[in-house]
Motif scaffolding. Structure first.
Motif, PDB file in Angstrom:
ATOM      1  N   ARG A 510       0.845  -1.193   0.000  1.00 42.20           N
ATOM      2  CA  ARG A 510       0.000   0.000   0.000  1.00 42.20           C
ATOM      3  C   ARG A 510       0.883   1.246   0.000  1.00 42.20           C
ATOM      4  NH1 ARG A 510      -5.235   1.345   2.070  1.00 42.20           N
ATOM      5  NH2 ARG A 510      -5.339   3.368   3.098  1.00 42.20           N
ATOM      6  N   ALA A 511       0.529   2.193  -0.849  1.00 40.53           N
ATOM      7  CA  ALA A 511       1.217   3.480  -0.870  1.00 40.53           C
ATOM      8  C   ALA A 511       0.394   4.474  -0.069  1.00 40.53           C
ATOM      9  CB  ALA A 511       1.399   3.975  -2.300  1.00 40.53           C
ATOM     10  N   GLU A 512       0.974   5.001   1.008  1.00 41.41           N
ATOM     11  CA  GLU A 512       0.297   5.968   1.869  1.00 41.41           C
ATOM     12  C   GLU A 512       0.803   7.372   1.537  1.00 41.41           C
ATOM     13  OE1 GLU A 512       1.178   4.619   5.739  1.00 41.41           O
ATOM     14  OE2 GLU A 512      -0.221   2.920   5.670  1.00 41.41           O
ATOM     15  N   ILE A 513      -0.117   8.296   1.312  1.00 41.70           N
ATOM     16  CA  ILE A 513       0.218   9.630   0.810  1.00 41.70           C
ATOM     17  C   ILE A 513      -0.264  10.675   1.797  1.00 41.70           C
ATOM     18  CG2 ILE A 513      -0.097  11.240  -1.100  1.00 41.70           C
ATOM     19  CD1 ILE A 513      -0.828   8.656  -2.773  1.00 41.70           C
ATOM     20  N   GLN A 514       0.599  11.610   2.140  1.00 40.48           N
ATOM     21  CA  GLN A 514       0.254  12.745   2.983  1.00 40.48           C
ATOM     22  C   GLN A 514       0.640  14.019   2.247  1.00 40.48           C
ATOM     23  OE1 GLN A 514       2.305  12.135   6.708  1.00 40.48           O
ATOM     24  NE2 GLN A 514       0.572  11.035   7.574  1.00 40.48           N
ATOM     25  N   ALA A 515      -0.267  14.972   2.182  1.00 43.72           N
ATOM     26  CA  ALA A 515      -0.020  16.241   1.493  1.00 43.72           C
ATOM     27  C   ALA A 515      -0.372  17.390   2.417  1.00 43.72           C
ATOM     28  CB  ALA A 515      -0.838  16.323   0.205  1.00 43.72           C
ATOM     29  N   SER A 516       0.393  18.482   2.302  1.00 37.43           N
ATOM     30  CA  SER A 516       0.115  19.660   3.120  1.00 37.43           C
ATOM     31  C   SER A 516       0.482  20.911   2.342  1.00 37.43           C
ATOM     32  CB  SER A 516       0.908  19.611   4.436  1.00 37.43           C
ATOM     33  OG  SER A 516       2.297  19.619   4.174  1.00 37.43           O
ATOM     34  N   ALA A 517      -0.321  21.956   2.551  1.00 32.32           N
ATOM     35  CA  ALA A 517      -0.057  23.270   1.972  1.00 32.32           C
ATOM     36  C   ALA A 517      -0.456  24.291   3.019  1.00 32.32           C
ATOM     37  CB  ALA A 517      -0.842  23.468   0.683  1.00 32.32           C
ATOM     38  N   GLY A 518       0.515  24.751   3.786  1.00 34.93           N
ATOM     39  CA  GLY A 518       0.187  25.610   4.914  1.00 34.93           C
ATOM     40  C   GLY A 518      -0.576  24.812   5.958  1.00 34.93           C
ATOM     41  N   GLU A 519      -1.771  25.274   6.328  1.00 36.64           N
ATOM     42  CA  GLU A 519      -2.574  24.573   7.327  1.00 36.64           C
ATOM     43  C   GLU A 519      -3.498  23.531   6.700  1.00 36.64           C
ATOM     44  OE1 GLU A 519      -4.663  27.499   9.523  1.00 36.64           O
ATOM     45  OE2 GLU A 519      -2.860  28.366  10.460  1.00 36.64           O
ATOM     46  N   ILE A 520      -3.541  23.456   5.379  1.00 37.24           N
ATOM     47  CA  ILE A 520      -4.416  22.499   4.690  1.00 37.24           C
ATOM     48  C   ILE A 520      -3.669  21.180   4.516  1.00 37.24           C
ATOM     49  CG2 ILE A 520      -5.709  22.037   2.581  1.00 37.24           C
ATOM     50  CD1 ILE A 520      -5.962  25.037   2.196  1.00 37.24           C
ATOM     51  N   THR A 521      -4.304  20.092   4.906  1.00 41.33           N
ATOM     52  CA  THR A 521      -3.689  18.771   4.776  1.00 41.33           C
ATOM     53  C   THR A 521      -4.667  17.819   4.098  1.00 41.33           C
ATOM     54  OG1 THR A 521      -4.474  18.069   6.964  1.00 41.33           O
ATOM     55  CG2 THR A 521      -2.285  19.108   6.835  1.00 41.33           C
TER      56      THR A 521
END
Length: 686
Positions: A510-521
């Motif tokens: 499984r590929a687990e992905i986390q993204a963030s842009a400032g306070e947005i996740t």
């Protein structure tokens, strides 16, 4: 037959990668209202002088303008500008050069110090390259400040090929990962050296080949250093530091014995130069020269010409000219013998070493050449010392504080003559090292410089193509996991993330992905079946994004192995989005497989999918070479809609007719609001 060049390729690629490590910015043509770039500051006759005052080798940091006196050709000059520059390495950097032109323009900043790391590959042993790797990395980290520029050069490069950048982490990684770049006493040889050995294959001429190779390599190094000094002098008036890693040179002089025919063991004599034999090769074509094997044709006359010219060289004189040119170009050599404190110069084997007395003379000669080059160009030599760190720290101290003086010369003649500069300090006991002089330009050179400084208008399409190619510097073909992100335009952007594994997993993962842009996740995941090497997954950030988006990917690896991870940063789309890339070929069967980086094989069919909004559609697509010239290869266009209703424009091309190289896909998309273009670079391999 092995080439020496690949041994340092990783270190050199590091310098190029430093330019492409940032997202390439659109480079605009120069505004015609801006003043042209000047090489000679002749209108005001302004001269800058870097001054390094020391006491017992330590820099003096409390001098004032009144403590200095500057003389040009014996005439006292008025110091119009005075500044003490204290350099400290930091992590906050200014604008990173993203193109070759930007790196060249950055050289013009008088407060940005310029360093060239010259790796003298033919005159450094493998042990020396291992010994110097960490001290050299620490020196770079200690010396370089946020606005400084560094480039790497070897004797096999042209000075104009140097890429300057501010980032040093990639260079440090290259020095650590590919430390065995030294070639002294190794078996590596290029085609010319192989030809010498083939021309003189007898035991009696073994010494001839050995000396020809040694002389040729020394000439290569000295010519490269001379070219570097002259090129730097044209590009930048202010001081340049050349960090030269070498074990020194013999400075060969004329040797008539080198051309003497040798007596062979058979009782005969080495053949004298004569007519070359004429014959035919395996392809039926006429060949002139001796043939070795089925392919190689060696011209004995070329070997004899090289033998004569190498016998007549005078590198001792060449060194004196190099020192004069360096002083005229305001370039200082900081030389480092990576051996530390050597006891012998020659190895014990496989060849018999010279007598001990001769070996010691050779060793002293090599060390002296490094010291002479540094001392006579206002640099420092780190030689004959077991404590390389101490010597390099002193070198760092010398380069991290100095005084920058400026004056308007009282001699305004454009006569092209050298003008001697002497700097004095009125404080007793202070040693002063400063620029020794400069060459005044001629009227012709000033006119030529002004003409060359006014660049021709560069079409925007060419600039965009160049910036697209620059992005390929980020490719990591050996990475176990490579990811690529495409952001669709919109208030709440959707990201399409594609990933590619070097080795297919043997079990489901499984590929687990986390993204963030400032306070947005946001989080997402992709399931990989056994044997599946690639995936693509869309996800939404669910809010308005104004800054860069950081994405991290983690994939569980085989049992007992650490997980695979990767990170990518992407900017929100302010125009047409980049395409999502797919491939189809023998390795994928009838399936199309997403790509984690833009690299295709010639046996594959490339597929580029561009998201479309509103009434937009693809209107044209064509392939370009790395220089932006069109290639006559058809690109087919189509359109599809995914289950979520997103429309995609599809461009496909068969890559078999292309040679392995870098290319660009130019896609034009039109709508009621007009037409726009997108340039996407990719690489084709075998």
């Amino acid at each position: 037959m092995l080439s020496r060049v690949p041994l340092v390729s990783a270190v050199l690629i590091a310098a190029v990668a430093a330019l492409g490590a940032q997202s390439p910015a659109s480079q605009k043509p120069q505004d015609p209202k801006e003043p042209p770039r000047q090489i000679f500051r002749t209108e005001a006759n302004f001269v800058r002088v870097d001054v390094f005052p020391t006491v017992d080798g330590m820099p003096v940091k409390d001098l004032t303008r009144a403590d200095f006196r500057v003389l040009e050709d014996g005439v006292i000059q008025t110091i119009d500008s005075f500044e003490f520059v204290q350099v400290s390495a930091g992590v906050t950097r200014g604008h990173e050069p993203n193109t070759i032109r930007e790196s060249r323009d950055a050289l013009k900043d008088p407060r940005a110090r310029v360093f060239v790391l010259f790796l003298d590959v033919p005159h450094v042993t493998i042990h020396g390259s291992w010994n110097i790797r960490e001290p050299l990395v620490r020196l770079i980290d200690r010396v370089l400040a946020p606005d400084d520029l560094i480039g790497i050069m070897t004797p096999f490069m042209a000075a104009s090929d140097i890429v300057f950048a501010r980032k040093t982490d990639v260079i440090a990684g290259g020095l650590r990962d590919r430390w065995p770049w030294g070639d002294r006493f190794t078996l590596h040889e290029d085609e010319r050296e192989f030809m010498y050995r083939a021309c003189y294959p007898w035991e009696a001429t073994k010494d001839v080949v050995k000396e020809m190779v040694a002389r040729r390599r020394e000439v290569q190094t000295l010519k490269a250093l001379s070219e570097l000094v002259l090129w730097l002098g044209d590009e930048r008036d202010e001081r340049k530091a050349i960090l030269t890693v070498s074990e020194g040179w013999l400075l060969f002089r004329e040797n008539g014995d080198l051309t003497r025919p040798r007596d062979l063991e058979t009782g005969g004599q080495e053949p004298s130069p004569g007519p070359e034999p004429i014959g035919t090769g395996p392809d039926g074509r006429i060949r002139i020269g001796r043939t070795f094997g089925s392919e190689e044709t060696i011209s004995k006359s070329e070997c004899d010409r090289d033998r004569l010219s190498l016998a007549l060289i005078d590198n001792d004189y060449f060194m004196r000219r190099l020192i004069d040119d360096a002083n005229r170009a305001n370039a200082s050599f900081y030389t480092v013998d990576p051996r530390g404190l050597p006891v012998f110069d020659s190895p014990i084997g496989p060849d018999k070493p010279p007598p001990l007395q001769i070996d010691q003379q050779i060793l002293r000669r090599r060390i002296d050449t490094l010291r002479i080059l540094a001392d006579n160009t206002d640099g420092l030599a780190v030689v004959n010392s077991n404590d390389l760190e101490k010597g390099l720290r002193r070198m760092a101290d010398d380069l991290t504080s100095y005084y920058l003086l400026g004056y308007y010369s009282t001699n305004a003649k454009l006569d092209g003559r050298f003008r001697e500069i002497r700097v004095e300090v009125n404080r007793p006991g202070v040693d002063v090292r400063a620029r020794r002089g400069y060459r005044a330009p001629t009227e012709e050179e000033v006119l030529a410089a002004r003409k060359a400084a006014t660049p021709a208008a560069v079409p925007e399409s060419v600039t965009l193509a160049q910036n697209a190619i620059a992005s390929l510097a980020q490719l990591r073909p050996s990475a176990p996991l490579r990811t690529r992100a495409v952001v669709l335009p919109g208030e709440t952007p959707t990201v399409w993330l594609s990933g590619q594994l070097a080795n297919a997993p043997s079990a489901a993962t499984r590929a687990e992905i986390q993204a963030s842009a400032g306070e947005i996740t946001a989080t997402a995941a992709a399931e990989l079946a056994p044997g599946q090497r690639a995936f693509v997954v869309p996800f939404s950030l669910g809010g308005k994004v104004t800054g860069p988006i950081d994405i991290r990917v983690r994939i569980s690896a085989e049992p007992g192995q650490p997980p695979l991870t990767d990170a990518v940063r992407v900017e929100p789309a302010d125009g047409p989005a980049q395409p999502v890339m797919f491939r189809r070929g023998p390795a994928t069967g009838n399936r199309v497989e997403p790509l984690g980086e833009p690299v295709f094989s010639r046996t594959e069919r490339a597929r580029f999918e561009v998201p479309l909004a509103g009434d937009a559609k693809l209107t044209a697509a064509r392939l370009l070479d790395r220089n932006g010239a069109a290639i006559d290869l058809p690109v087919t266009l189509s359109e599809r809609s995914d289950p979520a209703g997103q429309r995609w424009g599809v461009a496909e091309a068969v890559l078999a007719p292309l040679a392995p190289a870098d290319y660009i896909l130019e896609i034009s998309a039109g709508s009621g609001e007009g037409e726009n273009k997108r340039f996407t670079a990719f690489r084709v391999t075998r």
